[in-house]
Design an enzyme around this catalytic site. Structure first.
Site: not given
Ligand code: SDX
Length: 436
Positions: A313, A371
């Site tokens: 991320h 996710d």
């Protein structure tokens, strides 16, 4: 913004004049160096492709502490919202800055509920698509097309228009996503039912048929509602920045949100949940847990172009708090459905365990993000893989709207227009084609 008593001084080794740059402090998080006058005073731009060190705005909506793995919506930790509130309360919070009291919640829920139907003409748009169209292609089209229907709420500079457009978008996204799904499976559309909760209504529009009554499963409905909460907003991510930049031209809210849908589709962003599940299915097909080592080797080989989807991320350099909550929801849903031995979930947990102990991922601070588990939960609920990102766009619509309205409501906002470092050809003359 609070002016800091610290100044930054820019000096140049070529003797160009120094420049003092003011610093501003937020309530939490890194200070910013105000460079708005830099070009006017030095004739130079800053250079930051990907905006790794650039704050595009000041905001009061969402705060992420990437090192701590902390996510706050209007100051409330995501863990508390996901366990003590529902999605429409979270929508109210993101839009208006405070959690609703019972009367405010009742009024807001009633307003959203009474806007869940879409214009009957909308179904004719869908007929233009092939039945195997990707749901995100359909959603990009349908959301943009909403601006053709609601002429009474397209003036983004009119607060009443922004308010009713927000309610319409939040209310109609579940209906549109369910229609996009029904179209691909050739089933009739199911109209919203006003006596169901927001998530319950979505589940019914997705899975009911005219042939029999549909009773939403409360555990699955709660899981869906939590998935919506976890995806509702995430400060200035790629799709939110797209919505802000698009909206800064003064275009209507539906067009700006459609731009966000298009950006979210990318596998590096909202498309990662679909890509993460496809990745797990590939590993499963090629031998499952026994093949994880081989897959990890591929990921580490830069030339393979293989990434561990659902990991890493830009901001979180710790475990994404949403991933932790999503993993819990996984357990609840798989237990409810008697799938606790679901091979995909076991594979995901084994993959996570191996990756979190591997120096390659530890050194790069790569942790599971939202996710990684969301695909497993949605697949268990019965959501088809290509629809995962459409559901992400449904949930993120409220965040996009809140961020867009915050920008438009700021009297200082201007149309976004970044500059560049030009490295192309200097001026040259066109030669007649015979001489080229
Ligand atoms: C979302 O921004 C948001 O807030 C987004 C989001 C939201 O709610 O809006 O949180 C939703 O988009 C979550 C992220 C979903 N994407 C994925 O899961 C796709 C896989 N992840 C990567 O593509 C990547 O981690 C990004 C795009 C998410 C972040 O990329 P960055 O910040 O540009 O980091 P990077 O690519 O520079 O990575 C740093 C290093 C690199 O290696 P080196 O060059 O240092 O050797 O880590 C490597 C990368 O190659 N790396 C990965 C990896 N992610 C980064 N290696 C393998 N697998 C990965 N997943």
């Amino acid at each position: 913004m609070i002016p800091s008593d610290v100044k930054a001084t820019l000096s140049f080794s070529d003797g160009s004049p120094n420049m003092d740059l003011p610093l501003y402090k937020g309530t939490i998080g890194p200070d910013v160096i105000d460079i708005r006058k830099l070009y006017a005073q030095t004739g130079k731009f800053t250079y930051d492709p990907g905006f790794l060190s650039t704050a595009s705005c000041n905001s009061t909506i969402t705060y992420i502490d990437g090192d701590k793995g902390e996510l706050l919506y209007r100051g409330y930790p995501i863990e508390q919202l996901a366990t003590s509130c529902d999605y429409l309360e979270t929508c109210y919070l993101l839009l208006y800055g405070e959690l609703p009291n019972p009367a405010q919640k009742e009024e807001f829920v009633a307003r959203v509920t009474n806007h869940t139907m879409v214009n009957e003409q909308m179904q004719f748009f869908l007929r233009g698509f092939r039945r195997d169209a990707h749901p995100m292609a359909v959603m990009t089209g349908l959301v943009g097309a909403m601006s053709a229907f609601y002429h009474d709420s397209t003036d983004i500079n009119n607060p009443e228009h922004r308010e009713i457009a927000a309610i319409r978008l939040i209310a109609k996204m579940p209906t549109l996503v369910a229609m996009a799904y029904k179209y691909t499976v050739g089933q009739p559309y199911i109209y919203p039912k006003n006596d169901l909760s927001y998530a319950g209504n979505f589940m019914r529009m997705m899975f009911a048929t005219p042939c029999e009554d549909y009773k939403p499963n409360d555990v699955l409905v709660r899981a869906m509602d939590r998935i919506f909460i976890l995806h509702a907003d995430h400060e200035q991510n790629a799709s939110t920045s797209t919505v802000r930049l698009c909206g800064s031209s003064g275009t209507n809210p539906f067009a700006a949100i459609a731009a966000g849908v298009a950006c979210l589709w990318g596998p590096a962003h909202g498309g990662a949940n679909e890509a993460a599940l496809n990745m797990l299915e590939d590993i499963q097909r090629n031998g499952g847990v026994a093949k994880i080592g081989e897959f990890i080797k591929q990921v580490k080989d830069k030339n393979s172009g293989v990434k561990l989807m659902g990991f890493g991320h830009r901001v979180y350099k710790n475990y994404d708090p949403r991933a932790k909550l999503m993993r819990e929801t996984c357990h609840e849903v798989l237990d409810e459905l008697g799938l606790h031995n679901d091979p995909m979930f076991k594979l995901a947990m084994e993959l996570e365990k191996i990756a979190l102990e591997d120096e390659y991922f530890v050194a790069r601070k790569l942790y599971p993000n939202v996710d990684f588990y969301s695909g497993i939960v949605q697949r268990a609920i019965g959501i088809p893989v290509p629809l995962f990102t459409a559901i992400f766009s449904l949930a993120r619509t409220v965040g996009w709207i809140a961020q867009l309205n915050e920008m438009i409501g700021d009297p200082e906002y201007k149309i976004g227009r970044p500059r560049q470092l030009f490295v192309g050809s200097t001026a040259r003359n066109v030669k007649p084609i015979g001489e080229r």
